[in-house]
Enzyme design. Structure first.
Site: not given
Length: 197
Positions: A93, A106-108, A140
């Site tokens: 992520n 950053v993927c959250v 994801d």
């Protein structure tokens, strides 16, 4: 032009509480603001850096630096900040290879425009980063080199040591190297002391 009251208040609250709510796993390492003022531009960018050093999980002992920046403080906290990982990391992520400096790497979910709300603050951001170290989400994935949980923990260790994964060479993680060197010194001292008995 100084920072707005809300952004200053949120940052000072983070500075007071970051050690306790992160159980010592996060700390602010740089703070500041840089004006972006010219005749056509009225915004002011507020940014700071945070180190995350997980105390458990596959990243235990590594230290990872993130820059958190608010492009337009007048919009804080209606829009999420831009969060960029500045440290090499093997994580589904986090895409540290992404060189686009105007978007998060950053993927959250909490940092998505559709999820973020005006009730969120800088503590929300740091909590989200801590969450990623303990709960990576392979469904994801953002990273082009880490998109499967196959051999994940082993590959994380290779990256921390400064190895190569899928043709990409990682720099050794400074926090991890320091921790390993301290542990090796302690082991050597223990062995020497045992031999003296």
């Amino acid at each position: 032009m100084g920072t707005t009251h809300r952004i200053t208040k949120d940052f000072h609250r983070l500075a007071r509480t970051i050690k306790s709510f992160s159980d010592g796993q996060a700390r602010i390492v740089m703070e500041g603001e840089s004006g972006a003022h010219d005749s056509n531009e009225e915004e002011n960018k507020f940014r700071f850096e945070v180190d995350i050093t997980p105390s458990g999980g596959p990243y235990q002992g590594g230290t990872f630096r993130f820059e958190i920046s608010v492009e337009n403080e007048a919009q804080w906290s209606q829009e999420p900040p831009i969060i960029r990982c500045l440290t090499d990391i093997y994580h589904p992520n986090i895409d540290h290879l992404d060189q686009d400096l105007v978007t998060s790497n950053v993927c959250v979910s909490v940092l998505d425009h559709g999820t973020w709300s005006g009730q969120c603050d800088f503590e929300t951001c740091v909590q989200a980063l801590l969450f990623l170290f303990y709960e990576p989400n392979f469904d994801d994935a953002l990273s082009p080199i880490c998109c499967s949980d196959e051999n994940f923990q082993e590959l994380v260790q290779i990256s921390l040591k400064g190895g190569t994964i899928d043709g990409f060479g990682f720099r050794p993680n400074e926090g991890w190297v320091k921790k390993k060197n301290v542990n090796n010194v302690v082991k050597k001292i223990t062995v020497i002391n045992e031999n003296e008995k």
